[in-house]
Design a protein around this motif. Structure first.
Motif, PDB file in Angstrom:
ATOM      1  N   MET A 139       0.958  -1.251  -0.048  1.00 33.03           N
ATOM      2  CA  MET A 139       0.082   0.068  -0.039  1.00 33.03           C
ATOM      3  C   MET A 139       0.976   1.191  -0.067  1.00 33.03           C
ATOM      4  O   MET A 139       0.392   2.323  -0.678  1.00 33.03           O
ATOM      5  N   PHE A 140       2.068   1.291   0.647  1.00 36.47           N
ATOM      6  CA  PHE A 140       2.903   2.534   0.724  1.00 36.47           C
ATOM      7  C   PHE A 140       3.249   2.584  -0.540  1.00 36.47           C
ATOM      8  O   PHE A 140       3.356   4.037  -1.034  1.00 36.47           O
ATOM      9  N   GLU A 141       3.717   1.815  -1.485  1.00 32.85           N
ATOM     10  CA  GLU A 141       4.525   2.114  -2.987  1.00 32.85           C
ATOM     11  C   GLU A 141       3.174   2.798  -3.306  1.00 32.85           C
ATOM     12  O   GLU A 141       3.361   3.730  -4.395  1.00 32.85           O
ATOM     13  N   ASN A 142       1.850   2.282  -3.351  1.00 38.79           N
ATOM     14  CA  ASN A 142       0.728   2.964  -3.893  1.00 38.79           C
ATOM     15  C   ASN A 142       0.432   4.348  -3.706  1.00 38.79           C
ATOM     16  O   ASN A 142      -0.102   5.152  -4.503  1.00 38.79           O
ATOM     17  N   LEU A 143       0.629   4.697  -2.385  1.00 37.57           N
ATOM     18  CA  LEU A 143       0.431   6.020  -1.908  1.00 37.57           C
ATOM     19  C   LEU A 143       1.469   6.994  -2.604  1.00 37.57           C
ATOM     20  O   LEU A 143       0.994   8.148  -3.200  1.00 37.57           O
ATOM     21  N   LEU A 144       2.681   6.601  -2.533  1.00 32.64           N
ATOM     22  CA  LEU A 144       3.794   7.326  -3.238  1.00 32.64           C
ATOM     23  C   LEU A 144       3.458   7.571  -4.744  1.00 32.64           C
ATOM     24  O   LEU A 144       3.859   8.475  -5.387  1.00 32.64           O
ATOM     25  N   GLU A 145       2.943   6.437  -5.360  1.00 34.40           N
ATOM     26  CA  GLU A 145       2.613   6.658  -6.959  1.00 34.40           C
ATOM     27  C   GLU A 145       1.550   7.622  -7.004  1.00 34.40           C
ATOM     28  O   GLU A 145       1.536   8.339  -7.918  1.00 34.40           O
ATOM     29  N   MET A 146       0.643   7.576  -6.032  1.00 35.09           N
ATOM     30  CA  MET A 146      -0.658   8.539  -6.076  1.00 35.09           C
ATOM     31  C   MET A 146      -0.125  10.016  -5.983  1.00 35.09           C
ATOM     32  O   MET A 146      -0.346  10.921  -6.576  1.00 35.09           O
ATOM     33  N   GLN A 147       0.738  10.148  -5.120  1.00 37.28           N
ATOM     34  CA  GLN A 147       1.422  11.455  -4.899  1.00 37.28           C
ATOM     35  C   GLN A 147       2.247  11.950  -5.842  1.00 37.28           C
ATOM     36  O   GLN A 147       2.017  13.137  -6.440  1.00 37.28           O
ATOM     37  N   GLU A 148       2.761  11.138  -6.682  1.00 39.27           N
ATOM     38  CA  GLU A 148       3.476  11.326  -7.907  1.00 39.27           C
ATOM     39  C   GLU A 148       2.717  11.824  -8.879  1.00 39.27           C
ATOM     40  O   GLU A 148       2.863  12.821  -9.675  1.00 39.27           O
ATOM     41  N   ARG A 149       1.649  11.043  -8.885  1.00 41.52           N
ATOM     42  CA  ARG A 149       0.624  11.381 -10.034  1.00 41.52           C
ATOM     43  C   ARG A 149      -0.279  12.710  -9.925  1.00 41.52           C
ATOM     44  O   ARG A 149      -0.472  13.482 -10.760  1.00 41.52           O
ATOM     45  N   GLY A 150      -0.509  12.997  -8.523  1.00 45.05           N
ATOM     46  CA  GLY A 150      -1.029  14.288  -8.341  1.00 45.05           C
ATOM     47  C   GLY A 150      -0.263  15.584  -8.617  1.00 45.05           C
ATOM     48  O   GLY A 150      -0.483  16.479  -9.044  1.00 45.05           O
ATOM     49  N   ALA A 151       1.058  15.202  -8.623  1.00 46.48           N
ATOM     50  CA  ALA A 151       2.162  16.415  -8.863  1.00 46.48           C
ATOM     51  C   ALA A 151       2.345  16.558 -10.221  1.00 46.48           C
ATOM     52  O   ALA A 151       2.135  17.587 -10.711  1.00 46.48           O
ATOM     53  N   ARG A 152       2.375  15.205 -10.913  1.00 49.02           N
ATOM     54  CA  ARG A 152       2.285  15.283 -12.295  1.00 49.02           C
ATOM     55  C   ARG A 152       1.004  16.087 -12.993  1.00 49.02           C
ATOM     56  O   ARG A 152       1.077  16.831 -13.840  1.00 49.02           O
ATOM     57  N   ASP A 153      -0.076  15.742 -12.527  1.00 52.47           N
ATOM     58  CA  ASP A 153      -1.444  16.461 -12.967  1.00 52.47           C
ATOM     59  C   ASP A 153      -1.255  17.799 -12.651  1.00 52.47           C
ATOM     60  O   ASP A 153      -1.905  18.582 -13.325  1.00 52.47           O
ATOM     61  N   ARG A 154      -0.977  18.234 -11.407  1.00 52.19           N
ATOM     62  CA  ARG A 154      -0.673  19.719 -11.499  1.00 52.19           C
ATOM     63  C   ARG A 154       0.262  20.369 -12.191  1.00 52.19           C
ATOM     64  O   ARG A 154      -0.177  21.628 -12.787  1.00 52.19           O
ATOM     65  N   ALA A 155       1.320  19.642 -12.431  1.00 51.55           N
ATOM     66  CA  ALA A 155       2.397  20.150 -13.390  1.00 51.55           C
ATOM     67  C   ALA A 155       1.508  20.360 -14.681  1.00 51.55           C
ATOM     68  O   ALA A 155       2.087  21.333 -15.643  1.00 51.55           O
ATOM     69  N   ARG A 156       0.621  19.387 -15.204  1.00 53.55           N
ATOM     70  CA  ARG A 156      -0.163  19.647 -16.546  1.00 53.55           C
ATOM     71  C   ARG A 156      -1.454  20.475 -16.640  1.00 53.55           C
ATOM     72  O   ARG A 156      -2.142  20.578 -17.543  1.00 53.55           O
ATOM     73  N   GLY A 157      -1.430  21.118 -15.286  1.00 51.44           N
ATOM     74  CA  GLY A 157      -2.569  22.212 -15.157  1.00 51.44           C
ATOM     75  C   GLY A 157      -3.985  21.617 -14.846  1.00 51.44           C
ATOM     76  O   GLY A 157      -4.866  22.388 -14.795  1.00 51.44           O
ATOM     77  N   ARG A 158      -3.890  20.535 -14.217  1.00 48.56           N
ATOM     78  CA  ARG A 158      -5.139  19.860 -13.808  1.00 48.56           C
ATOM     79  C   ARG A 158      -5.438  20.669 -12.207  1.00 48.56           C
ATOM     80  O   ARG A 158      -4.500  21.042 -11.481  1.00 48.56           O
ATOM     81  N   SER A 159      -6.823  20.453 -12.034  1.00 50.42           N
ATOM     82  CA  SER A 159      -7.140  21.444 -10.814  1.00 50.42           C
ATOM     83  C   SER A 159      -7.510  20.425  -9.470  1.00 50.42           C
ATOM     84  O   SER A 159      -7.451  19.076  -9.932  1.00 50.42           O
ATOM     85  N   LEU A 160      -7.609  20.626  -8.496  1.00 52.16           N
ATOM     86  CA  LEU A 160      -8.026  19.705  -7.262  1.00 52.16           C
ATOM     87  C   LEU A 160      -9.237  19.179  -7.738  1.00 52.16           C
ATOM     88  O   LEU A 160      -9.380  17.715  -6.968  1.00 52.16           O
TER      89      LEU A 160
ATOM     90  N   ARG B 111      -4.036  14.423  -3.600  1.00 52.38           N
ATOM     91  CA  ARG B 111      -4.023  15.995  -3.320  1.00 52.38           C
ATOM     92  C   ARG B 111      -2.785  16.341  -2.647  1.00 52.38           C
ATOM     93  O   ARG B 111      -2.541  17.693  -2.837  1.00 52.38           O
ATOM     94  N   PHE B 112      -2.239  15.678  -1.809  1.00 58.50           N
ATOM     95  CA  PHE B 112      -0.829  15.989  -1.282  1.00 58.50           C
ATOM     96  C   PHE B 112       0.256  16.439  -2.072  1.00 58.50           C
ATOM     97  O   PHE B 112       0.815  17.532  -2.428  1.00 58.50           O
ATOM     98  N   GLY B 113       0.098  15.476  -3.151  1.00 59.48           N
ATOM     99  CA  GLY B 113       1.211  15.441  -4.340  1.00 59.48           C
ATOM    100  C   GLY B 113       0.546  16.810  -5.012  1.00 59.48           C
ATOM    101  O   GLY B 113       1.659  17.541  -5.684  1.00 59.48           O
ATOM    102  N   TRP B 114      -0.385  17.057  -5.638  1.00 56.22           N
ATOM    103  CA  TRP B 114      -0.888  18.174  -6.114  1.00 56.22           C
ATOM    104  C   TRP B 114      -0.476  19.292  -5.441  1.00 56.22           C
ATOM    105  O   TRP B 114       0.028  20.509  -6.074  1.00 56.22           O
ATOM    106  N   SER B 115      -0.798  19.468  -4.354  1.00 57.69           N
ATOM    107  CA  SER B 115      -0.524  20.690  -3.530  1.00 57.69           C
ATOM    108  C   SER B 115       0.942  20.977  -3.269  1.00 57.69           C
ATOM    109  O   SER B 115       1.404  22.092  -3.578  1.00 57.69           O
ATOM    110  N   ILE B 116       1.816  20.028  -3.186  1.00 57.18           N
ATOM    111  CA  ILE B 116       3.240  20.216  -3.450  1.00 57.18           C
ATOM    112  C   ILE B 116       3.796  20.996  -4.532  1.00 57.18           C
ATOM    113  O   ILE B 116       4.530  21.752  -4.631  1.00 57.18           O
ATOM    114  N   GLU B 117       3.496  20.328  -5.683  1.00 55.73           N
ATOM    115  CA  GLU B 117       3.529  20.827  -6.944  1.00 55.73           C
ATOM    116  C   GLU B 117       3.231  22.147  -7.012  1.00 55.73           C
ATOM    117  O   GLU B 117       3.650  23.312  -7.547  1.00 55.73           O
ATOM    118  N   ASP B 118       2.013  22.513  -6.507  1.00 56.10           N
ATOM    119  CA  ASP B 118       1.377  23.842  -6.543  1.00 56.10           C
ATOM    120  C   ASP B 118       2.304  24.869  -5.878  1.00 56.10           C
ATOM    121  O   ASP B 118       2.554  25.758  -6.474  1.00 56.10           O
TER     122      ASP B 118
END
Length: 79
Positions: free
Chosen positions: A1-22, A49-56
């Motif tokens: 599960m821990f790896e899945n959470l890290l992957e989801m954080q990375e996905r959130g950061a990538r999505d923010r970098a691509r201009g996606r919203s919360l 959401r955390f990954g998105w917020s960090i990138e933001d």
């Protein structure tokens, strides 16, 4: 599960970098991703959401909500 959470954080950061919203959090679409374990679902939702917020924050964006409604609460440390 821990790896899945890290992957989801990375996905959130990538999505923010691509201009996606919360609102684009993939975990907020239960019709696409059926919820079977609420705690696991919320962990994944929050990780994205955390990954998105960090990138933001790193990119210096100013359109993040500041009322705490969609972000993690700020914790104060008492000494």
């Amino acid at each position: 599960m821990f790896e899945n959470l890290l992957e989801m954080q990375e996905r959130g950061a990538r999505d923010r970098a691509r201009g996606r919203s919360l609102a684009d959090n993939p975990m907020s679409k239960p019709d696409i991703l059926p919820i079977t374990d609420f705690q696991e679902w919320y962990s994944m939702f929050d990780a994205w959401r955390f990954g998105w917020s960090i990138e933001d924050a790193m990119a210096g964006h100013i359109n993040m909500p500041r009322d705490g409604g969609t972000l993690a609460q700020t914790y104060t440390r008492t000494v």
